[in-house]
Design a protein around this motif. Structure first.
Motif, PDB file in Angstrom:
ATOM      1  N   THR A 284      -8.619   4.718   0.828  1.00 42.19           N
ATOM      2  CA  THR A 284      -9.595   5.843   1.386  1.00 42.19           C
ATOM      3  C   THR A 284      -9.168   6.868   0.603  1.00 42.19           C
ATOM      4  O   THR A 284      -8.173   7.220   0.272  1.00 42.19           O
ATOM      5  N   THR A 285     -10.229   7.729   0.450  1.00 40.23           N
ATOM      6  CA  THR A 285     -10.382   8.999   0.056  1.00 40.23           C
ATOM      7  C   THR A 285     -10.705  10.242   1.103  1.00 40.23           C
ATOM      8  O   THR A 285     -11.386  10.239   1.962  1.00 40.23           O
ATOM      9  N   ILE A 286      -9.651  11.247   0.925  1.00 40.22           N
ATOM     10  CA  ILE A 286      -9.898  12.516   1.889  1.00 40.22           C
ATOM     11  C   ILE A 286      -9.921  13.577   1.031  1.00 40.22           C
ATOM     12  O   ILE A 286      -9.321  13.659  -0.277  1.00 40.22           O
ATOM     13  N   THR A 287     -10.471  14.825   1.371  1.00 39.02           N
ATOM     14  CA  THR A 287     -10.619  15.967   0.680  1.00 39.02           C
ATOM     15  C   THR A 287      -9.813  17.105   1.402  1.00 39.02           C
ATOM     16  O   THR A 287      -9.861  17.198   2.609  1.00 39.02           O
ATOM     17  N   CYS A 288      -8.679  17.644   0.349  1.00 42.17           N
ATOM     18  CA  CYS A 288      -7.761  18.782   1.034  1.00 42.17           C
ATOM     19  C   CYS A 288      -8.222  20.118   0.684  1.00 42.17           C
ATOM     20  O   CYS A 288      -8.694  20.147  -0.685  1.00 42.17           O
ATOM     21  N   VAL A 289      -8.168  21.062   1.195  1.00 42.64           N
ATOM     22  CA  VAL A 289      -8.678  22.429   0.888  1.00 42.64           C
ATOM     23  C   VAL A 289      -7.454  23.250   1.064  1.00 42.64           C
ATOM     24  O   VAL A 289      -6.903  23.328   2.196  1.00 42.64           O
ATOM     25  N   LYS A 290      -7.291  24.377   0.063  1.00 43.64           N
ATOM     26  CA  LYS A 290      -6.404  25.493  -0.033  1.00 43.64           C
ATOM     27  C   LYS A 290      -7.123  26.578  -0.607  1.00 43.64           C
ATOM     28  O   LYS A 290      -7.303  26.663  -1.592  1.00 43.64           O
ATOM     29  N   GLY A 291      -7.744  27.701   0.241  1.00 44.30           N
ATOM     30  CA  GLY A 291      -8.494  28.818  -0.076  1.00 44.30           C
ATOM     31  C   GLY A 291      -9.667  28.137  -0.750  1.00 44.30           C
ATOM     32  O   GLY A 291     -10.541  27.376  -0.096  1.00 44.30           O
ATOM     33  N   LYS A 292      -9.910  28.392  -2.101  1.00 47.30           N
ATOM     34  CA  LYS A 292     -11.121  28.042  -2.840  1.00 47.30           C
ATOM     35  C   LYS A 292     -10.761  26.511  -3.659  1.00 47.30           C
ATOM     36  O   LYS A 292     -11.862  26.082  -4.116  1.00 47.30           O
ATOM     37  N   THR A 293      -9.452  26.073  -3.504  1.00 40.18           N
ATOM     38  CA  THR A 293      -9.245  24.887  -4.377  1.00 40.18           C
ATOM     39  C   THR A 293      -9.233  23.884  -3.376  1.00 40.18           C
ATOM     40  O   THR A 293      -9.180  23.697  -2.131  1.00 40.18           O
ATOM     41  N   SER A 294      -9.934  22.645  -3.900  1.00 37.69           N
ATOM     42  CA  SER A 294      -9.957  21.683  -2.955  1.00 37.69           C
ATOM     43  C   SER A 294      -9.368  20.559  -3.951  1.00 37.69           C
ATOM     44  O   SER A 294      -9.499  20.525  -5.317  1.00 37.69           O
ATOM     45  N   LYS A 295      -8.851  19.620  -3.396  1.00 36.99           N
ATOM     46  CA  LYS A 295      -8.234  18.293  -4.173  1.00 36.99           C
ATOM     47  C   LYS A 295      -8.699  17.132  -3.243  1.00 36.99           C
ATOM     48  O   LYS A 295      -8.873  17.093  -1.872  1.00 36.99           O
ATOM     49  N   LYS A 296      -8.838  15.977  -3.959  1.00 37.60           N
ATOM     50  CA  LYS A 296      -9.309  14.591  -3.271  1.00 37.60           C
ATOM     51  C   LYS A 296      -8.048  13.625  -3.610  1.00 37.60           C
ATOM     52  O   LYS A 296      -7.496  13.554  -4.583  1.00 37.60           O
ATOM     53  N   VAL A 297      -7.631  12.972  -2.367  1.00 37.47           N
ATOM     54  CA  VAL A 297      -6.371  12.278  -2.287  1.00 37.47           C
ATOM     55  C   VAL A 297      -6.865  10.865  -1.905  1.00 37.47           C
ATOM     56  O   VAL A 297      -7.651  10.857  -0.973  1.00 37.47           O
ATOM     57  N   THR A 298      -6.541   9.850  -2.844  1.00 37.48           N
ATOM     58  CA  THR A 298      -6.925   8.732  -2.611  1.00 37.48           C
ATOM     59  C   THR A 298      -5.835   7.822  -2.408  1.00 37.48           C
ATOM     60  O   THR A 298      -4.870   7.810  -3.425  1.00 37.48           O
ATOM     61  N   ALA A 299      -5.576   7.101  -1.200  1.00 34.61           N
ATOM     62  CA  ALA A 299      -4.443   6.131  -1.262  1.00 34.61           C
ATOM     63  C   ALA A 299      -4.545   5.223   0.081  1.00 34.61           C
ATOM     64  O   ALA A 299      -5.787   5.518   0.763  1.00 34.61           O
ATOM     65  N   VAL A 300      -3.833   4.361   0.538  1.00 36.83           N
ATOM     66  CA  VAL A 300      -3.747   3.687   1.688  1.00 36.83           C
ATOM     67  C   VAL A 300      -3.906   4.366   2.991  1.00 36.83           C
ATOM     68  O   VAL A 300      -4.435   4.236   3.955  1.00 36.83           O
ATOM     69  N   LYS A 301      -2.792   5.355   2.857  1.00 34.35           N
ATOM     70  CA  LYS A 301      -2.606   6.164   4.008  1.00 34.35           C
ATOM     71  C   LYS A 301      -2.512   7.760   3.255  1.00 34.35           C
ATOM     72  O   LYS A 301      -1.339   8.133   3.119  1.00 34.35           O
ATOM     73  N   PRO A 302      -3.755   8.203   3.175  1.00 36.28           N
ATOM     74  CA  PRO A 302      -3.559   9.577   2.422  1.00 36.28           C
ATOM     75  C   PRO A 302      -3.165  11.051   3.071  1.00 36.28           C
ATOM     76  O   PRO A 302      -3.448  10.837   4.495  1.00 36.28           O
ATOM     77  N   VAL A 303      -2.634  11.814   2.427  1.00 37.71           N
ATOM     78  CA  VAL A 303      -1.759  12.873   3.177  1.00 37.71           C
ATOM     79  C   VAL A 303      -1.882  14.079   2.330  1.00 37.71           C
ATOM     80  O   VAL A 303      -1.892  13.744   1.165  1.00 37.71           O
ATOM     81  N   CYS A 304      -2.436  15.020   2.963  1.00 39.40           N
ATOM     82  CA  CYS A 304      -2.662  16.276   1.965  1.00 39.40           C
ATOM     83  C   CYS A 304      -1.425  16.814   1.449  1.00 39.40           C
ATOM     84  O   CYS A 304      -0.343  16.631   2.234  1.00 39.40           O
ATOM     85  N   PRO A 305      -1.397  17.338   0.285  1.00 38.51           N
ATOM     86  CA  PRO A 305      -0.209  18.041  -0.362  1.00 38.51           C
ATOM     87  C   PRO A 305       0.120  19.391   0.492  1.00 38.51           C
ATOM     88  O   PRO A 305      -0.601  19.755   1.406  1.00 38.51           O
ATOM     89  N   THR A 306       1.466  19.816   0.449  1.00 37.45           N
ATOM     90  CA  THR A 306       1.747  20.970   1.272  1.00 37.45           C
ATOM     91  C   THR A 306       1.102  22.092   0.650  1.00 37.45           C
ATOM     92  O   THR A 306       0.620  22.452  -0.364  1.00 37.45           O
ATOM     93  N   GLY A 307       0.593  22.663   1.768  1.00 34.30           N
ATOM     94  CA  GLY A 307      -0.310  23.807   1.950  1.00 34.30           C
ATOM     95  C   GLY A 307      -1.590  23.574   1.833  1.00 34.30           C
ATOM     96  O   GLY A 307      -2.358  24.857   2.044  1.00 34.30           O
ATOM     97  N   PHE A 308      -2.156  22.594   1.832  1.00 34.87           N
ATOM     98  CA  PHE A 308      -3.506  22.129   1.826  1.00 34.87           C
ATOM     99  C   PHE A 308      -3.694  21.408   3.283  1.00 34.87           C
ATOM    100  O   PHE A 308      -2.962  21.149   3.790  1.00 34.87           O
ATOM    101  N   LYS A 309      -5.047  21.684   3.694  1.00 34.23           N
ATOM    102  CA  LYS A 309      -5.561  21.183   5.040  1.00 34.23           C
ATOM    103  C   LYS A 309      -6.504  20.256   4.852  1.00 34.23           C
ATOM    104  O   LYS A 309      -7.349  20.409   3.835  1.00 34.23           O
ATOM    105  N   LYS A 310      -6.666  19.312   5.576  1.00 24.82           N
ATOM    106  CA  LYS A 310      -7.774  18.158   5.603  1.00 24.82           C
ATOM    107  C   LYS A 310      -9.329  18.954   5.958  1.00 24.82           C
ATOM    108  O   LYS A 310      -9.426  19.620   6.848  1.00 24.82           O
ATOM    109  N   LYS A 311     -10.125  18.766   5.080  1.00 26.34           N
ATOM    110  CA  LYS A 311     -11.390  19.203   5.347  1.00 26.34           C
ATOM    111  C   LYS A 311     -12.227  18.342   6.211  1.00 26.34           C
ATOM    112  O   LYS A 311     -12.293  17.128   6.457  1.00 26.34           O
TER     113      LYS A 311
END
Length: 80
Positions: A53-80
């Motif tokens: 599954t893919t989730i979108t993680c946000v930190k300020g104006k930066t966003s990252k998409k994480v794709t994995a079986v059990k995705p987790v946002c990187p440190t400092g990012f929050k799930k959108k």
């Protein structure tokens, strides 16, 4: 030499200090291998593949998409 209850008893007597070495060699016939019938190969079932599954993680104006079986946002990012 004596065998009792599966144990082998060995006694060495009658030698002097000038000949203190006693050598013993035990031998046994090799067991004949038992031939087992070869099992018939059956097709193996394919293991279930976990769905990614893919989730979108946000930190300020930066966003990252994480794709994995059990995705987790990187440190400092929050799930959108």
């Amino acid at each position: 030499m004596n065998e009792k209850n599966g144990w082998l008893y060995l006694s060495a007597n009658g030698f002097t200090y000038s000949a203190p070495t006693v050598r013993v060699k035990l031998t046994q016939e090799a067991e004949k291998p038992v031939v087992a019938p070869t099992p018939i190969a059956t097709p193996a079932a394919k293991p279930a593949v976990a769905k990614k599954t893919t989730i979108t993680c946000v930190k300020g104006k930066t966003s990252k998409k994480v794709t994995a079986v059990k995705p987790v946002c990187p440190t400092g990012f929050k799930k959108k």
